[in-house]
Design a protein around this motif. Structure first.
Motif, mmCIF file in Angstrom:
data_model
loop_
_atom_site.group_PDB
_atom_site.id
_atom_site.type_symbol
_atom_site.label_atom_id
_atom_site.label_comp_id
_atom_site.label_asym_id
_atom_site.label_seq_id
_atom_site.Cartn_x
_atom_site.Cartn_y
_atom_site.Cartn_z
ATOM 1 N N ARG A 143 -4.902 12.916 4.252
ATOM 2 C CA ARG A 143 -4.838 11.619 3.575
ATOM 3 C C ARG A 143 -5.911 11.495 2.508
ATOM 4 O O ARG A 143 -5.683 10.904 1.452
ATOM 5 C CB ARG A 143 -4.952 10.487 4.598
ATOM 6 C CG ARG A 143 -4.812 9.102 4.003
ATOM 7 C CD ARG A 143 -4.349 8.097 5.044
ATOM 8 N NE ARG A 143 -2.988 8.363 5.452
ATOM 9 C CZ ARG A 143 -2.364 7.702 6.411
ATOM 10 N NH1 ARG A 143 -3.001 6.752 7.083
ATOM 11 N NH2 ARG A 143 -1.125 7.972 6.730
ATOM 12 N N VAL A 144 -7.076 12.057 2.757
ATOM 13 C CA VAL A 144 -8.140 12.052 1.743
ATOM 14 C C VAL A 144 -7.705 12.887 0.545
ATOM 15 O O VAL A 144 -7.901 12.501 -0.608
ATOM 16 C CB VAL A 144 -9.469 12.582 2.336
ATOM 17 C CG1 VAL A 144 -10.530 12.707 1.243
ATOM 18 C CG2 VAL A 144 -9.956 11.657 3.449
ATOM 19 N N ARG A 145 -7.103 14.056 0.809
ATOM 20 C CA ARG A 145 -6.627 14.899 -0.289
ATOM 21 C C ARG A 145 -5.606 14.155 -1.154
ATOM 22 O O ARG A 145 -5.678 14.172 -2.387
ATOM 23 C CB ARG A 145 -5.981 16.191 0.238
ATOM 24 C CG ARG A 145 -6.910 17.121 0.961
ATOM 25 C CD ARG A 145 -6.369 18.537 1.041
ATOM 26 N NE ARG A 145 -5.106 18.700 1.730
ATOM 27 C CZ ARG A 145 -4.954 18.842 3.050
ATOM 28 N NH1 ARG A 145 -6.017 18.785 3.843
ATOM 29 N NH2 ARG A 145 -3.757 19.037 3.587
ATOM 30 N N SER A 146 -4.641 13.510 -0.509
ATOM 31 C CA SER A 146 -3.580 12.854 -1.279
ATOM 32 C C SER A 146 -4.126 11.690 -2.091
ATOM 33 O O SER A 146 -3.731 11.488 -3.240
ATOM 34 C CB SER A 146 -2.456 12.387 -0.353
ATOM 35 O OG SER A 146 -2.895 11.384 0.526
ATOM 36 N N GLY B 166 -0.904 4.991 3.283
ATOM 37 C CA GLY B 166 -1.917 4.006 3.622
ATOM 38 C C GLY B 166 -2.800 3.628 2.464
ATOM 39 O O GLY B 166 -3.931 3.182 2.646
ATOM 40 N N ILE B 167 -2.311 3.766 1.213
ATOM 41 C CA ILE B 167 -3.129 3.428 0.055
ATOM 42 C C ILE B 167 -3.366 1.927 -0.009
ATOM 43 O O ILE B 167 -4.477 1.454 -0.171
ATOM 44 C CB ILE B 167 -2.467 3.915 -1.252
ATOM 45 C CG1 ILE B 167 -2.569 5.441 -1.338
ATOM 46 C CG2 ILE B 167 -3.134 3.296 -2.464
ATOM 47 C CD1 ILE B 167 -1.880 6.037 -2.547
ATOM 48 N N GLY B 168 -2.291 1.146 0.095
ATOM 49 C CA GLY B 168 -2.412 -0.307 -0.013
ATOM 50 C C GLY B 168 -2.866 -0.934 1.289
ATOM 51 O O GLY B 168 -3.075 -0.274 2.307
ATOM 52 N N SER B 169 -3.040 -2.257 1.270
ATOM 53 C CA SER B 169 -3.476 -2.956 2.462
ATOM 54 C C SER B 169 -2.328 -3.069 3.461
ATOM 55 O O SER B 169 -1.160 -3.042 3.099
ATOM 56 C CB SER B 169 -3.974 -4.357 2.101
ATOM 57 O OG SER B 169 -2.894 -5.172 1.676
ATOM 58 N N ASP B 170 -2.680 -3.234 4.735
ATOM 59 C CA ASP B 170 -1.662 -3.373 5.763
ATOM 60 C C ASP B 170 -0.803 -4.608 5.530
ATOM 61 O O ASP B 170 0.401 -4.596 5.762
ATOM 62 C CB ASP B 170 -2.328 -3.456 7.141
ATOM 63 C CG ASP B 170 -2.960 -2.139 7.556
ATOM 64 O OD1 ASP B 170 -2.587 -1.095 6.980
ATOM 65 O OD2 ASP B 170 -3.828 -2.148 8.441
ATOM 66 N N GLN C 92 -2.938 19.042 9.364
ATOM 67 C CA GLN C 92 -4.266 18.435 9.373
ATOM 68 C C GLN C 92 -5.263 19.110 8.428
ATOM 69 O O GLN C 92 -6.110 18.454 7.862
ATOM 70 C CB GLN C 92 -4.827 18.435 10.796
ATOM 71 C CG GLN C 92 -4.094 17.473 11.714
ATOM 72 C CD GLN C 92 -4.113 16.051 11.193
ATOM 73 O OE1 GLN C 92 -5.164 15.499 10.904
ATOM 74 N NE2 GLN C 92 -2.933 15.465 11.037
ATOM 75 N N GLU C 93 -5.181 20.412 8.253
ATOM 76 C CA GLU C 93 -6.203 21.090 7.471
ATOM 77 C C GLU C 93 -5.594 22.158 6.571
ATOM 78 O O GLU C 93 -4.458 22.580 6.752
ATOM 79 C CB GLU C 93 -7.248 21.746 8.398
ATOM 80 C CG GLU C 93 -8.103 20.763 9.158
ATOM 81 C CD GLU C 93 -9.247 21.452 9.899
ATOM 82 O OE1 GLU C 93 -9.432 22.671 9.706
ATOM 83 O OE2 GLU C 93 -9.955 20.759 10.644
ATOM 84 N N GLU D 110 2.844 14.792 1.613
ATOM 85 C CA GLU D 110 2.292 13.710 0.796
ATOM 86 C C GLU D 110 1.372 14.254 -0.295
ATOM 87 O O GLU D 110 1.387 13.769 -1.428
ATOM 88 C CB GLU D 110 1.537 12.735 1.695
ATOM 89 C CG GLU D 110 0.960 11.535 0.976
ATOM 90 C CD GLU D 110 0.098 10.709 1.903
ATOM 91 O OE1 GLU D 110 -0.967 10.265 1.453
ATOM 92 O OE2 GLU D 110 0.465 10.536 3.085
ATOM 93 N N VAL D 111 0.559 15.255 0.043
ATOM 94 C CA VAL D 111 -0.335 15.860 -0.951
ATOM 95 C C VAL D 111 0.490 16.545 -2.039
ATOM 96 O O VAL D 111 0.196 16.426 -3.232
ATOM 97 C CB VAL D 111 -1.310 16.852 -0.294
ATOM 98 C CG1 VAL D 111 -2.215 17.498 -1.348
ATOM 99 C CG2 VAL D 111 -2.158 16.158 0.763
#
Length: 335
Positions: free
Chosen positions: A202-205, A18-22, A117-118, A234-235
Protein backbone atom coordinates in the motif's frame (compact mmCIF):
# COMPACT_ATOMS: atom_id res chain seq x y z
CA UNK A 1 -13.98 -0.98 -5.48
CA UNK A 2 -12.58 1.46 -8.00
CA UNK A 3 -13.37 4.73 -9.64
CA UNK A 4 -13.17 4.90 -13.44
CA UNK A 5 -14.97 7.86 -15.03
CA UNK A 6 -15.67 7.10 -18.69
CA UNK A 7 -14.21 10.28 -20.15
CA UNK A 8 -11.30 10.46 -17.80
CA UNK A 9 -7.79 9.08 -17.77
CA UNK A 10 -7.32 8.96 -14.00
CA UNK A 11 -8.49 5.75 -12.44
CA UNK A 12 -8.25 5.72 -8.70
CA UNK A 13 -8.73 2.54 -6.73
CA UNK A 14 -9.95 4.24 -3.60
CA UNK A 15 -11.60 1.46 -1.59
CA UNK A 16 -8.91 -1.08 -2.39
CA UNK A 17 -6.06 1.37 -1.87
CA UNK A 18 -7.39 3.25 1.12
CA UNK A 19 -6.24 6.59 -0.31
CA UNK A 20 -9.37 8.54 0.63
CA UNK A 21 -11.08 8.77 3.99
CA UNK A 22 -13.29 5.96 5.24
CA UNK A 23 -16.29 8.32 5.38
CA UNK A 24 -15.95 9.37 1.74
CA UNK A 25 -15.55 5.79 0.54
CA UNK A 26 -18.53 4.71 2.63
CA UNK A 27 -20.71 7.47 1.14
CA UNK A 28 -19.70 6.40 -2.37
CA UNK A 29 -20.43 2.77 -1.62
CA UNK A 30 -23.90 3.57 -0.28
CA UNK A 31 -24.96 5.82 -3.17
CA UNK A 32 -27.49 4.33 -5.57
CA UNK A 33 -26.05 3.93 -9.06
CA UNK A 34 -27.19 2.57 -12.40
CA UNK A 35 -25.27 -0.53 -13.46
CA UNK A 36 -24.38 0.01 -17.10
CA UNK A 37 -22.85 -3.36 -17.86
CA UNK A 38 -21.33 -6.62 -16.72
CA UNK A 39 -17.68 -6.73 -17.81
CA UNK A 40 -16.26 -10.27 -17.84
CA UNK A 41 -12.48 -10.12 -18.30
CA UNK A 42 -11.91 -13.06 -20.61
CA UNK A 43 -10.87 -13.77 -24.20
CA UNK A 44 -13.24 -16.74 -24.35
CA UNK A 45 -16.80 -15.96 -25.51
CA UNK A 46 -18.15 -19.14 -23.91
CA UNK A 47 -16.89 -18.03 -20.47
CA UNK A 48 -18.51 -14.61 -20.89
CA UNK A 49 -21.78 -16.20 -21.96
CA UNK A 50 -21.73 -18.55 -18.97
CA UNK A 51 -21.15 -15.71 -16.49
CA UNK A 52 -23.91 -13.71 -18.19
CA UNK A 53 -26.30 -16.62 -17.82
CA UNK A 54 -25.43 -17.29 -14.17
CA UNK A 55 -25.79 -13.68 -13.05
CA UNK A 56 -28.94 -13.12 -15.10
CA UNK A 57 -30.39 -16.07 -13.21
CA UNK A 58 -29.43 -14.31 -9.97
CA UNK A 59 -31.18 -11.11 -11.02
CA UNK A 60 -28.33 -8.94 -12.33
CA UNK A 61 -29.37 -6.96 -15.40
CA UNK A 62 -27.84 -3.87 -17.03
CA UNK A 63 -29.79 -0.78 -16.08
CA UNK A 64 -30.67 -1.98 -12.58
CA UNK A 65 -30.28 0.38 -9.63
CA UNK A 66 -28.44 -0.56 -6.46
CA UNK A 67 -25.48 0.63 -4.40
CA UNK A 68 -21.99 -0.85 -4.55
CA UNK A 69 -22.45 -1.83 -0.90
CA UNK A 70 -25.53 -3.92 -1.70
CA UNK A 71 -25.23 -7.47 -0.36
CA UNK A 72 -26.22 -8.78 -3.79
CA UNK A 73 -22.72 -7.92 -5.10
CA UNK A 74 -21.16 -10.39 -2.68
CA UNK A 75 -23.83 -12.94 -3.47
CA UNK A 76 -23.08 -12.72 -7.20
CA UNK A 77 -19.40 -13.43 -6.61
CA UNK A 78 -20.17 -16.30 -4.22
CA UNK A 79 -22.47 -17.81 -6.81
CA UNK A 80 -19.75 -17.61 -9.47
CA UNK A 81 -17.23 -19.20 -7.11
CA UNK A 82 -19.62 -22.11 -6.62
CA UNK A 83 -19.34 -22.73 -10.36
CA UNK A 84 -15.73 -21.78 -11.18
CA UNK A 85 -14.06 -22.69 -7.88
CA UNK A 86 -13.34 -21.09 -4.52
CA UNK A 87 -10.87 -18.24 -4.91
CA UNK A 88 -10.97 -18.42 -8.71
CA UNK A 89 -13.19 -15.36 -9.18
CA UNK A 90 -12.81 -11.70 -8.23
CA UNK A 91 -15.67 -9.19 -8.46
CA UNK A 92 -15.06 -5.43 -8.59
CA UNK A 93 -17.78 -2.78 -8.58
CA UNK A 94 -16.31 0.02 -10.72
CA UNK A 95 -17.88 3.42 -10.03
CA UNK A 96 -17.71 5.57 -13.17
CA UNK A 97 -19.22 8.83 -12.04
CA UNK A 98 -22.45 10.44 -13.10
CA UNK A 99 -24.28 7.86 -11.00
CA UNK A 100 -23.21 4.85 -13.09
CA UNK A 101 -21.13 1.74 -12.48
CA UNK A 102 -20.09 -1.54 -14.04
CA UNK A 103 -19.59 -4.90 -12.38
CA UNK A 104 -16.26 -6.48 -13.31
CA UNK A 105 -15.71 -10.22 -13.03
CA UNK A 106 -12.16 -11.49 -13.47
CA UNK A 107 -10.48 -14.85 -12.97
CA UNK A 108 -7.24 -15.89 -11.29
CA UNK A 109 -5.36 -17.48 -14.19
CA UNK A 110 -1.73 -17.46 -13.13
CA UNK A 111 -0.84 -13.76 -13.19
CA UNK A 112 0.01 -12.18 -9.81
CA UNK A 113 -3.35 -10.48 -9.31
CA UNK A 114 -3.73 -10.63 -5.55
CA UNK A 115 -1.93 -8.53 -2.95
CA UNK A 116 1.62 -9.65 -2.19
CA UNK A 117 3.25 -8.30 0.95
CA UNK A 118 6.84 -7.74 -0.14
CA UNK A 119 9.20 -7.42 -3.10
CA UNK A 120 12.84 -8.58 -3.20
CA UNK A 121 15.20 -5.96 -1.82
CA UNK A 122 12.37 -3.75 -0.57
CA UNK A 123 12.99 -0.68 1.58
CA UNK A 124 12.28 -1.90 5.11
CA UNK A 125 10.29 0.58 7.19
CA UNK A 126 9.83 3.06 4.34
CA UNK A 127 6.93 5.41 5.00
CA UNK A 128 5.22 8.27 3.21
CA UNK A 129 5.58 11.91 4.37
CA UNK A 130 2.46 12.80 6.35
CA UNK A 131 1.87 16.08 4.51
CA UNK A 132 1.94 14.36 1.13
CA UNK A 133 -0.30 11.54 2.39
CA UNK A 134 -2.81 14.07 3.75
CA UNK A 135 -2.77 15.98 0.46
CA UNK A 136 -3.36 12.76 -1.49
CA UNK A 137 -6.29 11.85 0.78
CA UNK A 138 -7.86 15.31 0.41
CA UNK A 139 -7.55 15.07 -3.38
CA UNK A 140 -9.17 11.62 -3.43
CA UNK A 141 -11.98 12.67 -1.10
CA UNK A 142 -12.77 15.52 -3.47
CA UNK A 143 -12.81 13.15 -6.46
CA UNK A 144 -15.28 10.90 -4.66
CA UNK A 145 -17.44 13.82 -3.62
CA UNK A 146 -17.65 15.30 -7.09
CA UNK A 147 -18.46 12.07 -8.85
CA UNK A 148 -20.47 10.01 -6.42
CA UNK A 149 -21.85 12.12 -3.61
CA UNK A 150 -22.73 15.28 -5.49
CA UNK A 151 -23.38 13.56 -8.81
CA UNK A 152 -20.93 15.83 -10.59
CA UNK A 153 -19.97 15.86 -14.24
CA UNK A 154 -17.29 13.23 -15.00
CA UNK A 155 -15.83 15.59 -17.60
CA UNK A 156 -14.76 17.91 -14.77
CA UNK A 157 -12.18 15.26 -13.84
CA UNK A 158 -10.54 15.15 -17.26
CA UNK A 159 -6.82 15.26 -16.62
CA UNK A 160 -4.05 17.04 -18.41
CA UNK A 161 -0.35 17.54 -17.75
CA UNK A 162 0.15 21.25 -17.12
CA UNK A 163 3.12 23.50 -17.91
CA UNK A 164 4.70 22.57 -14.60
CA UNK A 165 4.70 18.91 -15.69
CA UNK A 166 2.21 17.44 -13.22
CA UNK A 167 -1.41 16.34 -13.44
CA UNK A 168 -4.03 19.07 -13.31
CA UNK A 169 -7.79 19.48 -13.74
CA UNK A 170 -10.31 21.90 -15.22
CA UNK A 171 -12.35 21.77 -12.02
CA UNK A 172 -11.29 24.59 -9.68
CA UNK A 173 -11.42 22.50 -6.51
CA UNK A 174 -9.46 19.64 -8.04
CA UNK A 175 -6.95 22.10 -9.50
CA UNK A 176 -6.33 23.51 -6.02
CA UNK A 177 -6.04 20.03 -4.53
CA UNK A 178 -3.57 19.00 -7.25
CA UNK A 179 -1.52 22.15 -6.64
CA UNK A 180 -1.32 21.40 -2.90
CA UNK A 181 -0.39 17.80 -3.66
CA UNK A 182 2.33 18.96 -6.05
CA UNK A 183 3.90 21.20 -3.41
CA UNK A 184 3.90 18.43 -0.81
CA UNK A 185 5.31 15.81 -3.20
CA UNK A 186 7.97 18.08 -4.73
CA UNK A 187 9.26 18.93 -1.25
CA UNK A 188 9.64 15.27 -0.24
CA UNK A 189 10.42 13.72 -3.62
CA UNK A 190 13.46 11.74 -2.45
CA UNK A 191 11.57 10.22 0.48
CA UNK A 192 8.66 9.26 -1.79
CA UNK A 193 11.07 7.73 -4.31
CA UNK A 194 12.41 5.42 -1.58
CA UNK A 195 8.83 4.62 -0.52
CA UNK A 196 8.05 3.42 -4.04
CA UNK A 197 10.15 0.36 -3.08
CA UNK A 198 8.61 -0.08 0.37
CA UNK A 199 7.97 -3.60 1.66
CA UNK A 200 4.33 -2.70 2.30
CA UNK A 201 2.43 -2.73 -1.03
CA UNK A 202 0.00 0.00 0.00
CA UNK A 203 2.90 2.36 0.67
CA UNK A 204 4.36 1.52 -2.75
CA UNK A 205 1.08 2.19 -4.55
CA UNK A 206 0.49 5.50 -2.77
CA UNK A 207 4.06 6.58 -3.50
CA UNK A 208 3.64 5.91 -7.22
CA UNK A 209 0.28 7.74 -7.20
CA UNK A 210 2.02 10.78 -5.68
CA UNK A 211 4.66 10.79 -8.43
CA UNK A 212 1.99 11.96 -10.91
CA UNK A 213 2.15 15.31 -9.09
CA UNK A 214 5.91 15.58 -8.62
CA UNK A 215 6.61 17.86 -11.59
CA UNK A 216 9.56 15.60 -12.43
CA UNK A 217 8.15 13.38 -15.18
CA UNK A 218 11.40 11.73 -16.24
CA UNK A 219 12.28 10.70 -12.70
CA UNK A 220 8.68 9.68 -12.05
CA UNK A 221 8.64 7.53 -15.20
CA UNK A 222 11.85 5.75 -14.21
CA UNK A 223 10.42 4.92 -10.78
CA UNK A 224 7.06 3.82 -12.18
CA UNK A 225 8.58 1.66 -14.90
CA UNK A 226 10.58 -0.14 -12.21
CA UNK A 227 7.28 -1.11 -10.55
CA UNK A 228 5.34 -2.29 -13.62
CA UNK A 229 6.22 -5.92 -12.90
CA UNK A 230 5.29 -5.55 -9.22
CA UNK A 231 3.56 -8.65 -7.81
CA UNK A 232 0.81 -6.42 -6.40
CA UNK A 233 -2.09 -5.55 -8.69
CA UNK A 234 -2.67 -2.13 -7.16
CA UNK A 235 0.99 -1.10 -7.52
CA UNK A 236 0.97 -2.22 -11.16
CA UNK A 237 -2.21 -0.24 -11.70
CA UNK A 238 -0.69 3.00 -10.42
CA UNK A 239 2.57 2.41 -12.29
CA UNK A 240 0.84 1.73 -15.60
CA UNK A 241 -1.41 4.74 -15.08
CA UNK A 242 1.61 7.01 -14.70
CA UNK A 243 3.42 5.63 -17.75
CA UNK A 244 0.36 6.10 -19.96
CA UNK A 245 -0.28 9.62 -18.65
CA UNK A 246 3.30 10.79 -19.18
CA UNK A 247 4.07 8.80 -22.33
CA UNK A 248 4.89 11.99 -24.25
CA UNK A 249 7.98 12.37 -22.03
CA UNK A 250 9.37 8.96 -23.02
CA UNK A 251 12.18 8.51 -25.50
CA UNK A 252 11.35 6.62 -28.72
CA UNK A 253 13.25 3.60 -27.40
CA UNK A 254 11.33 3.68 -24.13
CA UNK A 255 8.02 3.87 -25.99
CA UNK A 256 8.98 0.85 -28.07
CA UNK A 257 9.89 -1.10 -24.93
CA UNK A 258 6.66 -0.07 -23.25
CA UNK A 259 4.60 -1.31 -26.19
CA UNK A 260 6.05 -4.79 -25.53
CA UNK A 261 5.28 -4.47 -21.80
CA UNK A 262 1.72 -3.35 -22.46
CA UNK A 263 1.17 -6.18 -24.93
CA UNK A 264 2.40 -8.71 -22.39
CA UNK A 265 -0.02 -7.41 -19.75
CA UNK A 266 -2.95 -7.70 -22.15
CA UNK A 267 -2.71 -11.42 -21.40
CA UNK A 268 -3.31 -10.73 -17.72
CA UNK A 269 -6.73 -11.67 -16.31
CA UNK A 270 -6.75 -8.39 -14.38
CA UNK A 271 -9.19 -5.67 -15.45
CA UNK A 272 -6.75 -3.07 -14.12
CA UNK A 273 -3.74 -4.46 -16.01
CA UNK A 274 -5.70 -4.57 -19.26
CA UNK A 275 -7.25 -1.14 -18.79
CA UNK A 276 -3.97 0.64 -18.13
CA UNK A 277 -2.06 -1.28 -20.80
CA UNK A 278 -4.64 -0.33 -23.42
CA UNK A 279 -4.59 3.26 -22.17
CA UNK A 280 -0.81 3.26 -22.57
CA UNK A 281 -0.96 1.82 -26.08
CA UNK A 282 -3.66 4.30 -27.03
CA UNK A 283 -1.55 7.21 -25.77
CA UNK A 284 1.51 6.06 -27.73
CA UNK A 285 -0.43 5.45 -30.95
CA UNK A 286 -2.30 8.75 -30.61
CA UNK A 287 1.02 10.59 -30.54
CA UNK A 288 2.44 8.54 -33.42
CA UNK A 289 -0.32 6.71 -35.36
CA UNK A 290 2.11 5.14 -37.82
CA UNK A 291 3.81 3.25 -34.97
CA UNK A 292 0.80 0.95 -34.67
CA UNK A 293 2.03 -0.76 -37.84
CA UNK A 294 5.05 -2.03 -35.86
CA UNK A 295 2.99 -3.77 -33.19
CA UNK A 296 3.29 -7.54 -32.93
CA UNK A 297 0.39 -9.20 -34.82
CA UNK A 298 -0.42 -11.40 -31.81
CA UNK A 299 -0.83 -8.28 -29.68
CA UNK A 300 -3.09 -6.69 -32.26
CA UNK A 301 -5.17 -9.87 -32.22
CA UNK A 302 -5.64 -9.49 -28.45
CA UNK A 303 -6.69 -5.88 -28.93
CA UNK A 304 -9.19 -6.85 -31.65
CA UNK A 305 -10.62 -9.52 -29.34
CA UNK A 306 -11.02 -6.98 -26.54
CA UNK A 307 -12.66 -4.56 -28.97
CA UNK A 308 -15.30 -7.17 -29.78
CA UNK A 309 -15.86 -8.82 -26.39
CA UNK A 310 -15.44 -5.99 -23.90
CA UNK A 311 -18.49 -3.98 -22.84
CA UNK A 312 -16.60 -1.30 -20.91
CA UNK A 313 -15.11 1.93 -22.13
CA UNK A 314 -12.10 1.24 -19.91
CA UNK A 315 -11.12 -1.82 -21.96
CA UNK A 316 -13.32 -2.01 -25.04
CA UNK A 317 -13.31 1.73 -25.66
CA UNK A 318 -9.52 1.93 -25.76
CA UNK A 319 -9.31 -1.28 -27.80
CA UNK A 320 -11.74 0.01 -30.43
CA UNK A 321 -9.82 3.29 -30.68
CA UNK A 322 -6.59 1.38 -31.31
CA UNK A 323 -8.22 -0.84 -33.92
CA UNK A 324 -9.52 2.25 -35.74
CA UNK A 325 -6.02 3.75 -35.63
CA UNK A 326 -4.57 0.52 -37.02
CA UNK A 327 -7.10 0.40 -39.85
CA UNK A 328 -6.48 4.03 -40.73
CA UNK A 329 -2.70 3.55 -40.60
CA UNK A 330 -2.98 0.49 -42.86
CA UNK A 331 -5.03 2.44 -45.41
CA UNK A 332 -2.44 5.20 -45.45
CA UNK A 333 0.36 2.66 -45.94
CA UNK A 334 -1.53 0.74 -48.63
CA UNK A 335 -3.68 3.28 -50.51
Amino acid sequence: MALFPKAFVASVVFAMSGIGSDASAEDALKALVTWDALEVVSDRPEVIERVDSILAGEGFTPGMRMSAADSRIGHYCTRLESVFGQGAVQCHPILQGGGTAILVVQFDEGFPARRSQEIPGCSVGAQLPSEAQDALSRWQDLVIQKLQVSGGDPMSLTEFVNNDHYLDYRDVGLHEAASALHKAVATEFDVIAVSSRACEPRVRSHAVAMLNYSGRPQDALNLAIARIADPDEEVRNESLRLTSTFSSYMTPDSRSEMVDVYCHLLRSPSFFDRNKSLAGLSAIFSENPSSVAKIDPSCLDLIRTAAVLSRSEQIGGYARDIVRTAVHSSRLSNP
